[in-house]
Every structure is written in structure tokens, then in C-alpha cells.
Design a protein around this motif. Structure first.
Motif, PDB file in Angstrom:
ATOM      1  N   GLY A 181       0.776  -1.342   0.201  1.00  0.00           N
ATOM      2  CA  GLY A 181      -0.153   0.088  -0.096  1.00  0.00           C
ATOM      3  C   GLY A 181       0.876   1.209   0.077  1.00  0.00           C
ATOM      4  O   GLY A 181       1.964   1.229   0.347  1.00  0.00           O
ATOM      5  N   PRO A 182       0.309   2.097  -0.497  1.00  0.00           N
ATOM      6  CA  PRO A 182       1.158   3.578  -0.611  1.00  0.00           C
ATOM      7  C   PRO A 182       1.491   4.273   0.872  1.00  0.00           C
ATOM      8  O   PRO A 182       0.626   3.790   1.593  1.00  0.00           O
ATOM      9  CB  PRO A 182      -0.093   4.342  -1.335  1.00  0.00           C
ATOM     10  CG  PRO A 182      -1.348   4.110  -0.334  1.00  0.00           C
ATOM     11  CD  PRO A 182      -1.187   2.644  -0.885  1.00  0.00           C
ATOM     12  N   PHE A 183       2.738   4.501   0.896  1.00  0.00           N
ATOM     13  CA  PHE A 183       2.977   5.589   1.651  1.00  0.00           C
ATOM     14  C   PHE A 183       4.079   6.436   1.498  1.00  0.00           C
ATOM     15  O   PHE A 183       5.412   7.223   1.658  1.00  0.00           O
ATOM     16  CB  PHE A 183       3.900   4.201   2.297  1.00  0.00           C
ATOM     17  CG  PHE A 183       4.859   4.471   3.277  1.00  0.00           C
ATOM     18  CD1 PHE A 183       5.288   5.736   4.588  1.00  0.00           C
ATOM     19  CD2 PHE A 183       5.763   3.494   4.334  1.00  0.00           C
ATOM     20  CE1 PHE A 183       5.773   6.121   5.305  1.00  0.00           C
ATOM     21  CE2 PHE A 183       6.635   4.029   5.249  1.00  0.00           C
ATOM     22  CZ  PHE A 183       6.300   4.597   5.741  1.00  0.00           C
ATOM     23  N   PRO A 184       3.097   7.513   1.687  1.00  0.00           N
ATOM     24  CA  PRO A 184       4.477   9.270   0.603  1.00  0.00           C
ATOM     25  C   PRO A 184       5.175   9.526   1.064  1.00  0.00           C
ATOM     26  O   PRO A 184       6.345   9.326   0.859  1.00  0.00           O
ATOM     27  CB  PRO A 184       3.171  10.675   1.413  1.00  0.00           C
ATOM     28  CG  PRO A 184       1.733   9.846   0.896  1.00  0.00           C
ATOM     29  CD  PRO A 184       2.180   8.053   2.222  1.00  0.00           C
ATOM     30  N   SER A 185       5.648   9.428   3.158  1.00  0.00           N
ATOM     31  CA  SER A 185       6.710   9.552   3.723  1.00  0.00           C
ATOM     32  C   SER A 185       8.582   8.805   3.785  1.00  0.00           C
ATOM     33  O   SER A 185       8.716   8.413   4.695  1.00  0.00           O
ATOM     34  CB  SER A 185       7.128  11.060   4.760  1.00  0.00           C
ATOM     35  OG  SER A 185       6.387   9.504   5.812  1.00  0.00           O
ATOM     36  N   GLU A 186       7.782   7.768   2.960  1.00  0.00           N
ATOM     37  CA  GLU A 186       8.681   6.071   3.110  1.00  0.00           C
ATOM     38  C   GLU A 186      10.324   6.799   2.641  1.00  0.00           C
ATOM     39  O   GLU A 186      10.310   7.321   1.344  1.00  0.00           O
ATOM     40  CB  GLU A 186       8.135   5.148   2.259  1.00  0.00           C
ATOM     41  CG  GLU A 186       8.736   3.802   2.182  1.00  0.00           C
ATOM     42  CD  GLU A 186       8.005   2.602   1.259  1.00  0.00           C
ATOM     43  OE1 GLU A 186       7.545   2.836   0.545  1.00  0.00           O
ATOM     44  OE2 GLU A 186       8.567   1.750   1.679  1.00  0.00           O
ATOM     45  N   LEU A 187      10.467   5.723   3.468  1.00  0.00           N
ATOM     46  CA  LEU A 187      12.658   6.530   2.951  1.00  0.00           C
ATOM     47  C   LEU A 187      12.343   4.335   2.120  1.00  0.00           C
ATOM     48  O   LEU A 187      13.191   3.859   3.060  1.00  0.00           O
ATOM     49  CB  LEU A 187      13.122   6.862   4.326  1.00  0.00           C
ATOM     50  CG  LEU A 187      13.162   8.101   4.544  1.00  0.00           C
ATOM     51  CD1 LEU A 187      13.462   8.244   6.160  1.00  0.00           C
ATOM     52  CD2 LEU A 187      13.319   9.434   3.542  1.00  0.00           C
ATOM     53  N   LEU A 188      13.349   5.156   0.846  1.00  0.00           N
ATOM     54  CA  LEU A 188      13.345   3.619   0.195  1.00  0.00           C
ATOM     55  C   LEU A 188      15.154   3.058   0.338  1.00  0.00           C
ATOM     56  O   LEU A 188      15.468   2.226   0.395  1.00  0.00           O
ATOM     57  CB  LEU A 188      12.841   3.569  -1.201  1.00  0.00           C
ATOM     58  CG  LEU A 188      11.804   3.331  -1.095  1.00  0.00           C
ATOM     59  CD1 LEU A 188      11.225   3.882  -2.889  1.00  0.00           C
ATOM     60  CD2 LEU A 188      11.135   2.516  -1.076  1.00  0.00           C
ATOM     61  N   GLY A 189      15.975   4.405   0.971  1.00  0.00           N
ATOM     62  CA  GLY A 189      17.361   3.798   0.530  1.00  0.00           C
ATOM     63  C   GLY A 189      17.681   3.798   2.134  1.00  0.00           C
ATOM     64  O   GLY A 189      17.320   3.173   2.853  1.00  0.00           O
ATOM     65  N   ALA A 190      19.485   4.290   2.944  1.00  0.00           N
ATOM     66  CA  ALA A 190      19.978   4.114   3.851  1.00  0.00           C
ATOM     67  C   ALA A 190      19.263   4.562   4.994  1.00  0.00           C
ATOM     68  O   ALA A 190      19.067   3.457   5.598  1.00  0.00           O
ATOM     69  CB  ALA A 190      21.555   4.698   3.454  1.00  0.00           C
ATOM     70  N   GLU A 191      18.843   5.688   4.136  1.00  0.00           N
ATOM     71  CA  GLU A 191      17.865   6.616   5.730  1.00  0.00           C
ATOM     72  C   GLU A 191      17.007   5.159   6.595  1.00  0.00           C
ATOM     73  O   GLU A 191      16.505   5.031   7.683  1.00  0.00           O
ATOM     74  CB  GLU A 191      17.243   7.775   5.323  1.00  0.00           C
ATOM     75  CG  GLU A 191      18.435   8.528   5.112  1.00  0.00           C
ATOM     76  CD  GLU A 191      17.797   9.838   4.355  1.00  0.00           C
ATOM     77  OE1 GLU A 191      18.048  11.126   5.084  1.00  0.00           O
ATOM     78  OE2 GLU A 191      17.226  10.351   3.679  1.00  0.00           O
ATOM     79  N   GLY A 192      16.366   4.701   5.172  1.00  0.00           N
ATOM     80  CA  GLY A 192      14.681   3.739   6.282  1.00  0.00           C
ATOM     81  C   GLY A 192      15.484   2.628   6.639  1.00  0.00           C
ATOM     82  O   GLY A 192      14.953   2.204   7.590  1.00  0.00           O
ATOM     83  N   GLU A 193      16.504   1.978   6.180  1.00  0.00           N
ATOM     84  CA  GLU A 193      17.439   1.266   6.820  1.00  0.00           C
ATOM     85  C   GLU A 193      17.713   1.473   8.358  1.00  0.00           C
ATOM     86  O   GLU A 193      17.599   0.265   9.255  1.00  0.00           O
ATOM     87  CB  GLU A 193      18.894   0.660   5.777  1.00  0.00           C
ATOM     88  CG  GLU A 193      18.529  -0.175   4.401  1.00  0.00           C
ATOM     89  CD  GLU A 193      17.960  -1.603   4.378  1.00  0.00           C
ATOM     90  OE1 GLU A 193      17.978  -2.031   5.293  1.00  0.00           O
ATOM     91  OE2 GLU A 193      16.926  -2.170   4.136  1.00  0.00           O
ATOM     92  N   ALA A 194      18.132   2.527   8.950  1.00  0.00           N
ATOM     93  CA  ALA A 194      18.416   2.966   9.538  1.00  0.00           C
ATOM     94  C   ALA A 194      17.680   3.180  10.408  1.00  0.00           C
ATOM     95  O   ALA A 194      17.811   3.050  12.023  1.00  0.00           O
ATOM     96  CB  ALA A 194      20.080   4.659   9.274  1.00  0.00           C
ATOM     97  N   LEU A 195      16.368   3.947  10.236  1.00  0.00           N
ATOM     98  CA  LEU A 195      15.152   4.113  10.884  1.00  0.00           C
ATOM     99  C   LEU A 195      14.845   3.025  11.694  1.00  0.00           C
ATOM    100  O   LEU A 195      14.244   2.554  12.736  1.00  0.00           O
ATOM    101  CB  LEU A 195      14.221   4.493  10.567  1.00  0.00           C
ATOM    102  CG  LEU A 195      14.534   6.152  10.146  1.00  0.00           C
ATOM    103  CD1 LEU A 195      13.468   6.454   9.879  1.00  0.00           C
ATOM    104  CD2 LEU A 195      14.721   6.595  11.407  1.00  0.00           C
TER     105      LEU A 195
END
Ligand code: GDP
Length: 435
Positions: free
Chosen positions: A271-285
């Protein structure tokens, strides 16, 4: 005073910890929707409890826990949880009520859930395949089996035979024997009997006797069947309206509504997720926040705090205040962006769109706040937080338009700060003791 606690994002906001913290202030904790897909995690005295079906208030000796008619109950899962609590020395007897109107999940619902997900192909929802959706489908289709039916031999047999026959027509693998399903339902139904109650009557009487209720929502606003990102939602109303329909109480029984939101955003499944971080920042969180599902272990998708989305939650639930959890996960970042609007082509919209195709085209408008090098964990009050962390919370309050009641800086009960003392005092009678 009765308070409803609801998830203000896509679930997993840390409701379990906050309900556990507040439960001691109430005589009843009542769940109104969802099933054993919830998975609240509570850390108490060095032990970790994952409660799926039973409200987390069960960990407090004086609290009565209620499973409302809006919940779908898997009896096997319920008794596994009861037995697990018993081995930890927590007795459920006399402290748990289950609505006679709640619908029951049977083994064929789980098979139908798997079949339904497989048939959706690329459009799969990412459900937990625990039979929750099919049990709600049976409820809306007026062929469901309710807790009160477990005590009626003839009605139970007819409903089980029909349900198993439907499953065997649809699922191509080995046929399920209705006799096996029936004998298990009879056995577990008999074990459940002492706890079965007309929950609407019990809660109304309790309120007349001056007892207070905490209404506990599972999942979150964006997974609500009506107000979430349909069809990537759960099959029930996780928003506060579900508390009335799911327990049989009137809207004036809910005196205040508290939303729980993480200091950033996560969602599990599709499903959609507008503020999603797909790269390293998302991995870090994900790594820092241990963002893996409590029930399924699935990695959660991570992104920045989305003020457009949380404002939607404020409106559809009439939130009076929010709790911000997992502040500590943002410690040490150089900057902390907040999503303050969505850009679609040349337009910027600040209301959460219904149309998923439009939502998928949205890119976040980010406002960057300075990060804080020092730890938030260990702070005892708001003034004890790093100044940048305080500014971040104040900015969130401005953007979402409601006060922050508490801030959580760790998984333990002690890792909690009262942000708004007057509100805490108004709601809880005296300064909220968090110890
Ligand atoms: P729920 O379904 O909303 O109760 O959320 P979950 O229990 O699935 O996820 C919350 C997870 O975060 C649990 O493992 C909690 O122990 C943990 N948690 C809750 N609050 C905090 C917090 O402020 N900081 C950190 N680091 N972890 C937290």
C-alpha cells in the motif's frame, strides 16, 4: 473518566506500552476490534509479553479486561495466550469478559485467508493470514458464528458444517472434516463459557457504578476499513467509532481520545506510503527502531513523520491529544525532516486523498528540523530533552493542531515523559505518576 487509545498511523505505534502504562489508572480495559493480528509488545520487569488478543491491561492485577463484540476471536489463539500468561503467574480467571456477540475464527477462515491473498496476485494486501478478514466477511455476509452459538449444539453444528463445506468447495487441497472442527469448537467453547458475557450490559453497569474504562484500539487509523488506505487496510474500524459499535456503548461514554504516533512513520505490508524512505535512511530507522513485526517478524517500511497523515487521524478520530513514541530512535541524526504536505504535479495538497492512484503520485513536501546529538533516553521531563528535540515536538504540535500529552523515549515504563502536565492532571486526576 473514560479514554480511548487509538493508533494514529499504520499500527505498531507502541500502543501496547502506553495502554500498559495508563491501565493502572482504569478499572477496565476494553478491546473493540481486530483479532489476534494485533501483537502489542509490553516490557515489564525484564520480561517481554506479546499480547495478541487479550488487552494489555491484564498485566495489572486489579484491572478487568474485556473483548468486545467487534473483535473476532480465535479460541485456540486465545487459550494459548491465557496459558502463556498463566505460566508467568498471571491469572485471567474472573478478570476477562468475552462478548457473547463476538464472532469466532475457525480453522477454515485461515485457509480462506491464504486462498484470498494468493488470488490477488500483485494486488495482495499483505495480511497476517490468520483468518481475520474471512471471519469479518462471514459476519458481514450474515453467516458468521458468534460466541453465543458455541453453547447451542444444533446451531453450532449447522454453522460449522456450512462453513467447512464452503471452504472445501473453494480450497483445492485436502478437505477439512467438519467433525474435527466441530469437536474443537465444542471443547474450546466449553472452556470459554465462564468468561462469556453481554459486554454492553456489563460495561453500562460498570459505568453506573463509577468504574472507568480505557478503550483499546488495535492496528491504526490508516488501516481502518473506512478511513485508511483502502484496500490496503484491515477488515474492521480501528478508529474511535469502532469503540461504540464494537462494545455496545454510546459515544458519550468516550470522554477523550488519545492518539499514539511514532516520532517517524512505519507501515507493514503493501500500500501507498508517501513519506517512505527507500534507501539507507530507511534502513537505518528500521535497524535502530527494531522495526520488524511483533507477530510476523516482517520488516516494516520506514519514513519521516507525516503531518498530513496524522492530521487526517486527528480529524477522523477527534483526537484530543497524542503521545509521541520512539523519540530515541531519532537521536543522533543531523537533521530530522517532517512531511508537511503532498505535491501532486503542480499542486500541493494538505488533506489525505481517498484515491490511491492520486496518493501514489504524491511526493512529500519536507521541512527539515535540526537533529539532536544528545540522547533523549533518560530525560525525566520535557526540559531535560535536548533543545532541538523539544523544538521538534513543538513543531509537531503546531502541524497537527493538538497537544502532545506524553513522549516515549524507550521501551520501558520509566522511559516516558509527561509533556503536558495540565492535561495529564485533568485526565488522570493528579499529576500522572509514571513509575
Ligand atoms: P503496538 O502494536 O502499537 O503496541 O506496537 P508494537 O508493540 O508492535 O511496537 C512497538 C515496539 O516498540 C515494541 O517493541 C515496544 O517495546 C517498542 N517501543 C515502544 N515505545 C518505544 C520507545 O519510545 N522507544 C523505543 N526504542 N521502543 C519503543
Amino acid at each position: 473518566m473514560n479514554i480511548a487509545v487509538v493508533g494514529a498511523q499504520w499500527g505498531d505505534e507502541g500502543k501496547g506500552k502506553i495502554v500498559d502504562l495508563l491501565a493502572q489508572r482504569f478499572s477496565i480495559v476494553a478491546r473493540y476490534q481486530g483479532g489476534h493480528n494485533a501483537g502489542h509488545t509490553v516490557h515489564v520487569g525484564g520480561r517481554k509479553f506479546i499480547l495478541r488478543l487479550i488487552p494489555s491491561g491484564i498485566l495489572h492485577a486489579g484491572v478487568t479486561c474485556v473483548i468486545g463484540n467487534g473483535v473476532v476471536v480465535d479460541l485456540k489463539a486465545l487459550f494459548e495466550e491465557v496459558d502463556e500468561l498463566a505460566t508467568a503467574g498471571i491469572a485471567v480467571n474472573g478478570r476477562l469478559l468475552v462478548s457473547d456477540r463476538a464472532h469466532v475464527i475457525l480453522p477454515y477462515h485461515r485457509d480462506l485467508d491464504r486462498l484470498s491473498e494468493a488470488s490477488l496476485g500483485a494486488r495482495m494486501i499483505g495480511t497476517t493470514s490468520r483468518g481475520i478478514g474471512p471471519a469479518y466477511e462471514d459476519k458481514a455476509g450474515r453467516r458468521g458464528l458468534r460466541v453465543c452459538d458455541l453453547a447451542d449444539g444444533a446451531a453450532l453444528e449447522e454453522l460449522v458444517r456450512d462453513g467447512v463445506a464452503r471452504r472445501n468447495r473453494l480450497v483445492q487441497d485436502e478437505a477439512l472434516r467438519w467433525e474435527d472442527v466441530l469437536s474443537q469448537a465444542r471443547e474450546l467453547g466449553a472452556r470459554l463459557r465462564p468468561w462469556v458475557s453481554d459486554v454492553s450490559v456489563a460495561l453500562t453497569k460498570a459505568m453506573a457504578d463509577g468504574r472507568s474504562i480505557l478503550f483499546e484500539g488495535a492496528q491504526g487509523t490508516m488501516l481502518d476499513l473506512d478511513h485508511g488506505t483502502y484496500p490496503y487496510v484491515t477488515s474492521s474500524n480501528a478508529t474511535v467509532g469502532g469503540a461504540c459499535t464494537g462494545l455496545g456503548v454510546g459515544p458519550r461514554s468516550v470522554h477523550a481520545v488519545l492518539g499514539i504516533a511514532k516520532a517517524y512513520t512505519t507501515r507493514v505490508g503493501e500500500g501507498p506510503f508517501p513519506s517512505e524512505l527507500l534507501g539507507a535512511e530507511g534502513e537505518a530507522l528500521r535497524a535502530k527502531g527494531h522495526e520488524f513485526g511483533a507477530v510476523t517478524g516482517r520488516p516494516r517500511r520506514c519514513g519521516w513523520f507525516d503531518a498530513v497523515q496524522v492530521r487526517h487521524a486527528v480529524r477522523v478520530n477527534g483526537l484530543d491529544a497524542v503521545v509521541i513514541t520512539k523519540m530515541d530512535v531519532l537521536d543522533g541524526l543531523a537533521a530530522v525532516p517532517i512531511c508537511v504536505g503532498y505535491r501532486v504535479g503542480d499542486e500541493v495538497c494538505d488533506e489525505f486523498p481517498a484515491d490511491l492512484r492520486r496518493l501514489q503520485r504524491c511526493t512529500p513536501v519536507l521541512e527539515s528540523m535540526p537533529g539532536w546529538p544528545a540522547a533523549t533516553a533518560g530525560a525525566k521531563d520535557f526540559r531535560g530533552l535536548p533543545p532541538e528535540a523539544r523544538a521538534y515536538v513543538e513543531r509537531l504540535e503546531e502541524l497537527i493542531g493538538v497537544p502532545v500529552l506524553l513522549i516515549s523515549t524507550g521501551a520501558g515504563r520509566d522511559d516516558t515523559i509527561v509533556r503536558n502536565e495540565p492535561l495529564a492532571a485533568a485526565w488522570f486526576g493528579s499529576a500522572l505518576s509514571l513509575a
